[in-house]
Design an enzyme around this catalytic site. Structure first.
Site, PDB file in Angstrom:
ATOM      1  N   ASP A 282      55.357  29.903  38.769  1.00  0.00           N
ATOM      2  CA  ASP A 282      54.085  29.799  37.984  1.00  0.00           C
ATOM      3  C   ASP A 282      54.255  30.598  36.285  1.00  0.00           C
ATOM      4  OD1 ASP A 282      51.966  28.382  38.593  1.00  0.00           O
ATOM      5  OD2 ASP A 282      50.908  30.674  37.555  1.00  0.00           O
TER       6      ASP A 282
ATOM      7  N   TYR B 127      50.442  33.385  29.231  1.00  0.00           N
ATOM      8  CA  TYR B 127      51.114  34.693  29.563  1.00  0.00           C
ATOM      9  C   TYR B 127      52.520  34.957  28.857  1.00  0.00           C
ATOM     10  CZ  TYR B 127      49.110  32.856  33.668  1.00  0.00           C
ATOM     11  OH  TYR B 127      48.761  31.829  34.970  1.00  0.00           O
TER      12      TYR B 127
ATOM     13  N   LYS C  13      51.210  26.013  31.639  1.00  0.00           N
ATOM     14  CA  LYS C  13      49.931  25.429  31.467  1.00  0.00           C
ATOM     15  C   LYS C  13      49.173  24.926  29.924  1.00  0.00           C
ATOM     16  CE  LYS C  13      48.751  28.606  35.298  1.00  0.00           C
ATOM     17  NZ  LYS C  13      49.279  29.586  35.327  1.00  0.00           N
TER      18      LYS C  13
ATOM     19  N   HIS D 152      44.816  25.146  31.362  1.00  0.00           N
ATOM     20  CA  HIS D 152      44.315  26.343  31.833  1.00  0.00           C
ATOM     21  C   HIS D 152      42.963  26.285  33.059  1.00  0.00           C
ATOM     22  CE1 HIS D 152      46.944  30.192  31.862  1.00  0.00           C
ATOM     23  NE2 HIS D 152      45.891  29.630  33.118  1.00  0.00           N
TER      24      HIS D 152
HETATM   25  N1  LIG Z   1      45.441  28.975  36.698  1.00  0.00           N
HETATM   26  C1  LIG Z   1      44.893  30.819  36.498  1.00  0.00           C
HETATM   27  O1  LIG Z   1      43.655  31.026  35.462  1.00  0.00           O
HETATM   28  C2  LIG Z   1      45.773  31.969  36.359  1.00  0.00           C
HETATM   29  C3  LIG Z   1      46.691  32.401  37.902  1.00  0.00           C
HETATM   30  N2  LIG Z   1      47.114  33.187  38.021  1.00  0.00           N
HETATM   31  C4  LIG Z   1      48.970  32.824  38.809  1.00  0.00           C
HETATM   32  O2  LIG Z   1      48.438  33.173  39.915  1.00  0.00           O
HETATM   33  C5  LIG Z   1      49.596  34.911  39.854  1.00  0.00           C
HETATM   34  C6  LIG Z   1      49.322  35.511  41.008  1.00  0.00           C
HETATM   35  O3  LIG Z   1      48.299  36.742  40.770  1.00  0.00           O
HETATM   36  P1  LIG Z   1      47.968  37.825  40.256  1.00  0.00           P
HETATM   37  O4  LIG Z   1      46.776  38.035  39.594  1.00  0.00           O
HETATM   38  O5  LIG Z   1      49.320  38.146  39.535  1.00  0.00           O
HETATM   39  O6  LIG Z   1      48.019  38.633  41.294  1.00  0.00           O
HETATM   40  P2  LIG Z   1      48.461  38.835  43.436  1.00  0.00           P
HETATM   41  O7  LIG Z   1      47.187  38.326  43.438  1.00  0.00           O
HETATM   42  O8  LIG Z   1      49.574  37.827  42.613  1.00  0.00           O
HETATM   43  O9  LIG Z   1      48.605  39.592  43.639  1.00  0.00           O
HETATM   44  C7  LIG Z   1      49.114  40.213  42.393  1.00  0.00           C
HETATM   45  C8  LIG Z   1      49.173  42.566  42.307  1.00  0.00           C
HETATM   46  O10 LIG Z   1      49.646  42.657  43.573  1.00  0.00           O
HETATM   47  C9  LIG Z   1      50.530  43.476  44.045  1.00  0.00           C
HETATM   48  N3  LIG Z   1      51.133  43.395  44.892  1.00  0.00           N
HETATM   49  C10 LIG Z   1      51.879  42.185  45.046  1.00  0.00           C
HETATM   50  N4  LIG Z   1      52.326  42.148  46.042  1.00  0.00           N
HETATM   51  C11 LIG Z   1      52.124  43.238  46.791  1.00  0.00           C
HETATM   52  C12 LIG Z   1      52.503  43.321  48.623  1.00  0.00           C
HETATM   53  N5  LIG Z   1      53.143  42.129  49.260  1.00  0.00           N
HETATM   54  N6  LIG Z   1      51.720  44.664  49.399  1.00  0.00           N
HETATM   55  C13 LIG Z   1      50.686  44.775  47.814  1.00  0.00           C
HETATM   56  N7  LIG Z   1      50.766  44.833  47.437  1.00  0.00           N
HETATM   57  C14 LIG Z   1      50.828  43.552  46.193  1.00  0.00           C
HETATM   58  C15 LIG Z   1      51.338  43.700  42.416  1.00  0.00           C
HETATM   59  O11 LIG Z   1      51.736  44.470  42.484  1.00  0.00           O
HETATM   60  P3  LIG Z   1      53.427  44.911  41.746  1.00  0.00           P
HETATM   61  O12 LIG Z   1      53.723  43.918  40.917  1.00  0.00           O
HETATM   62  O13 LIG Z   1      53.753  45.970  41.562  1.00  0.00           O
HETATM   63  O14 LIG Z   1      53.705  44.192  43.854  1.00  0.00           O
HETATM   64  C16 LIG Z   1      50.145  42.828  41.699  1.00  0.00           C
HETATM   65  O15 LIG Z   1      49.284  44.428  40.879  1.00  0.00           O
HETATM   66  C17 LIG Z   1      50.107  34.530  38.384  1.00  0.00           C
HETATM   67  O16 LIG Z   1      50.795  35.628  38.196  1.00  0.00           O
HETATM   68  C18 LIG Z   1      49.838  33.644  37.892  1.00  0.00           C
HETATM   69  O17 LIG Z   1      50.785  33.519  37.513  1.00  0.00           O
HETATM   70  C19 LIG Z   1      46.254  34.381  37.612  1.00  0.00           C
HETATM   71  C20 LIG Z   1      45.198  34.287  36.996  1.00  0.00           C
HETATM   72  C21 LIG Z   1      44.885  33.667  36.705  1.00  0.00           C
HETATM   73  O1  LIG Z   2      40.635  35.961  34.407  1.00  0.00           O
HETATM   74  C1  LIG Z   2      41.006  36.472  34.115  1.00  0.00           C
HETATM   75  O2  LIG Z   2      39.862  37.553  33.321  1.00  0.00           O
HETATM   76  C2  LIG Z   2      42.029  36.554  33.184  1.00  0.00           C
HETATM   77  O3  LIG Z   2      42.435  37.608  32.668  1.00  0.00           O
HETATM   78  C3  LIG Z   2      43.038  35.375  33.574  1.00  0.00           C
HETATM   79  O4  LIG Z   2      41.963  34.966  34.381  1.00  0.00           O
HETATM   80  C4  LIG Z   2      43.367  35.249  32.769  1.00  0.00           C
HETATM   81  O5  LIG Z   2      42.065  34.511  32.596  1.00  0.00           O
HETATM   82  C5  LIG Z   2      43.714  34.012  32.879  1.00  0.00           C
HETATM   83  O6  LIG Z   2      43.740  32.363  32.765  1.00  0.00           O
HETATM   84  C6  LIG Z   2      45.329  33.584  33.695  1.00  0.00           C
HETATM   85  O7  LIG Z   2      46.194  33.215  33.533  1.00  0.00           O
END
Ligand SMILES: NC(=O)C1=CN([C@@H]2O[C@H](COP(=O)(O)OP(=O)(O)OC[C@H]3O[C@@H](n4cnc5c(N)ncnc54)[C@H](OP(=O)(O)O)[C@@H]3O)[C@@H](O)[C@H]2O)C=CC1
Ligand SMILES: O=C(O)C(=O)[C@@H](O)[C@H](O)C(=O)CO
Length: 289
Positions: free
Chosen positions: A48, A53, A78, A111
């Protein structure tokens, strides 16, 4: 290591792997490539990303270095909130495709529900009918946004990707999606590294009981709710761990225990925040923050 990640079937028959690798805020291209390769080795077949990004080119490189044919991987991107109108959406999609180095996308999402999203959707419907996208959906849409979209749409969203974790369970969105055959996809499924959910005593107790990690308990809760999850990690061990959740299950009572943890524990932006939506149309990548 292979993991038996199941697929979920979207309303148009396209199958999406229930666990994908998220790559938001993974800025170093080599780290993106390594994470994608590690994920594919661990059995992931779903990545994803988003134009926002700034790492689509690295995702494409990771796919090509993964050793798995492109057609066996499911890749989402997205369109961001600064892209307004039909032709701008077409042009942005083609920019994303070029950066990824692909000739089609598996899933393309709006998005956020920024003003004028109907026009984004009209362009996505045409790209879908032209076979350039296998499935189309939305992200951060409340039921009211989807209802408004459907007043002019000819294709119903197949997915709604929203912030979801035990501290923000999105039950109203979840039920609306279930009734309308829209798959609920959870972003920040582990709390985005900005929540205490992984150290919640109830989660920690369940982890000890099942000899699993807190993250595995939370991800198992998501998949037992029928959600697609896209946990992000840049560490191979965690990437493997996050997919290793299909050799146990949570009992109905344990699911009910987690259900009691719901609170307005939002870690990201709020789609009901009109000021954010308006401000976000001036951003063109994640580095504005
Ligand atoms: N549509 C939207 O608006 C949005 C979409 N997204 C999507 O969702 C994805 C996931 O959400 P995201 O906010 O990145 O975070 P997550 O909820 O997936 O959490 C990721 C965090 O948790 C840590 N982590 C991962 N696996 C573990 C584990 N097994 N044990 C402990 N800690 C862990 C990671 O650290 P480390 O990397 O150091 O392991 C990182 O800091 C994003 O990467 C993106 O692709 C995100 C935000 C908004
Ligand atoms: O929500 C926020 O504050 C973020 O930084 C992210 O959700 C960002 O807006 C986003 O959409 C990442 O996919």
């Amino acid at each position: 290591m292979s993991s038996n990640i199941p697929n979920i079937t979207l309303s148009n028959g396209v199958e999406i792997p229930q666990i994908g690798l998220g790559v938001f805020r993974v800025n170093d291209p080599q780290v993106v490539v390594d994470s994608v390769v590690d994920a594919v080795k661990a059995g992931y077949r779903h990545i994803d990303t988003a134009s926002f990004y700034g790492n689509e080119a690295a995702v494409g490189d990771g796919v090509r270095q993964s050793g798995v044919p492109r057609q066996d991987l499911f890749v989402t991107s997205k369109v961001w909130n600064n892209i307004r109108g039909y032709q701008e959406t077409i042009d942005q999609f083609n920019r994303s495709l070029s950066l990824l180095g692909f000739d089609y996308l598996d899933l393309y999402l709006i998005h956020w529900p920024a003003a004028g999203y109907e026009e984004n959707w009209r362009a996505m419907e045409d790209l879908y009918h032209a076979g350039k996208i296998r499935a189309i959906g939305v992200s951060n849409f409340e039921p009211r946004h989807i209802e408004h979209l459907m007043a002019s749409a000819t294709v119903s969203p197949m997915i709604n990707q929203v912030e979801t974790h035990p501290y923000l369970q999105q039950n109203e969105v979840h039920e609306y999606c279930e009734i309308n055959h829209i798959v609920h996809e959870a972003w920040s499924p582990l709390g985005g590294g900005k929540s205490d959910v992984l150290s919640d005593p109830a989660i920690v107790d369940l982890a000890a009981k099942h000899h699993k990690s807190a993250a595995q308990i939370v991800l198992r809760w998501h998949v037992q709710r029928g959600e697609v999850v896209i946990p992000k990690s840049v560490h191979q061990q965690r990437i493997e761990e996050n997919a290793d959740i299909f050799d146990f299950s949570l009992t109905p009572e344990e699911m009910r225990t987690i259900a009691t943890l719901d609170r307005n524990g939002r870690v990201g932006s709020d789609p009901n925040d009109e000021a954010f939506l308006k401000r976000s149309t001036t951003y063109d990548n994640q580095n504005h923050k």
